[in-house]
Design an enzyme around this catalytic site. Sequence first.
Site, PDB file in Angstrom:
ATOM      1  N   LYS A  27     -35.050  20.062 -40.542  1.00 18.39           N
ATOM      2  CA  LYS A  27     -34.856  20.312 -39.108  1.00 18.39           C
ATOM      3  C   LYS A  27     -33.431  20.042 -38.689  1.00 18.39           C
ATOM      4  O   LYS A  27     -32.787  19.115 -39.172  1.00 18.39           O
ATOM      5  CB  LYS A  27     -35.768  19.384 -38.319  1.00 18.39           C
ATOM      6  CG  LYS A  27     -37.156  19.929 -38.254  1.00 18.39           C
ATOM      7  CD  LYS A  27     -37.680  19.963 -36.852  1.00 18.39           C
ATOM      8  CE  LYS A  27     -38.968  20.739 -36.859  1.00 18.39           C
ATOM      9  NZ  LYS A  27     -40.106  19.866 -36.902  1.00 18.39           N
ATOM     10  N   GLU A  30     -49.305  18.922 -46.706  1.00 16.47           N
ATOM     11  CA  GLU A  30     -49.120  17.552 -46.190  1.00 16.47           C
ATOM     12  C   GLU A  30     -49.901  17.336 -44.894  1.00 16.47           C
ATOM     13  O   GLU A  30     -50.401  18.290 -44.284  1.00 16.47           O
ATOM     14  CB  GLU A  30     -47.630  17.296 -45.923  1.00 16.47           C
ATOM     15  CG  GLU A  30     -47.040  18.224 -44.873  1.00 16.47           C
ATOM     16  CD  GLU A  30     -45.934  17.573 -44.052  1.00 16.47           C
ATOM     17  OE1 GLU A  30     -46.141  16.460 -43.542  1.00 16.47           O
ATOM     18  OE2 GLU A  30     -44.868  18.212 -43.917  1.00 16.47           O
TER      19      GLU A  30
END
Length: 309
Positions: free
Chosen positions: A164, A28
């Site tokens: 995260k 990405e």
Amino acid sequence: MNNLKNYILVSDQVNDALLHRKPIVALETTVITHGLPYPQNIQLAKKIEDTIISEGVTPATIGVLEGRIRVGLSQQDVQKLATYPQAEKVSLRDFSKLIAQQGWGGTTVAGTMWVAHQVGIPVFSTGGIGGVHRSLAKGFSYDISADLFALSQIPVVVVCSGAKSILDLEATLEVLETYSVPVVGFRTNVFPAFYAKGNGGLKTSVVAQNAKEVAGFVKTHWDLGFRSGVLVTVPPPDESALSDEEMEKFIQIALAEAETRSIRGQAVTPFLLEQLTQLSQGKSLEANLALLINNAKIASQIALAMDLA
Ligand code: PSU
Ligand code: MN
């Protein structure tokens, strides 16, 4: 691909690998445009590609340059994208706009999965996926990343270190369960917390001991006719992982700052990541780089194993 050919430009190298059915790992670019500071971002992009190549696999970095969806960016392309001042974050809803406006952007996990699938690349490596954000006010959060929706719809293997810990990890796992996305722990059943190994409270839905087991599991999932992605979670490498307590302290400060400044929508994730880098004096950045490289290596081994599965 009929009409799609007009929009997606594949590099010669990636085209060759596709043609000869050689293993490929997609990458990405939101992590480059919005996730990491310059110049660490482009240095890292090169290291990740080198890691994949050293495993005998072809890297395919995906992004949008001048309104063109590109698969297999060169180092110069990455440099241009990283330094383009108005590079946007490209998730599923954003492709048509960027193409119409000849814009530039880094593709998110959702955006990259979609492009990878359109050209026939089933394995993708990243750091962390988006997920359910912690609600700033008490109660339910409506800020849920399109990455989770993409995982429910697009049959691609996403190798990452979980989501995260700025997110609500428990809620993120619950949504993945609702969306029926298998979560494979790589040599552990603990769902990792990105910079940290995770405190063990959250579990993956299955464990794989090696790349071959992952490949076999993915093949079965798709043979059965399921059309979701598969999330493979790899804990961050020991040397660079932060402790859960340390991380949580910084996250609380970053979240409070986001609230004070009324940060909303697409800006939330990049804002929090930037705050954490500052608060941890670069330690979170170190951990981020180490796990991105480690994940690229394991994704390469999975891509190699999937060929034979
Ligand atoms: N997690 C990271 N670094 C990142 C991102 C996530 O550790 O750069 C990026 C990924 O591209 C992910 C996106 O797809 O943020 C999620 O953004 P949002 O929460 O707005 O969907
Ligand atoms: Mn969001």
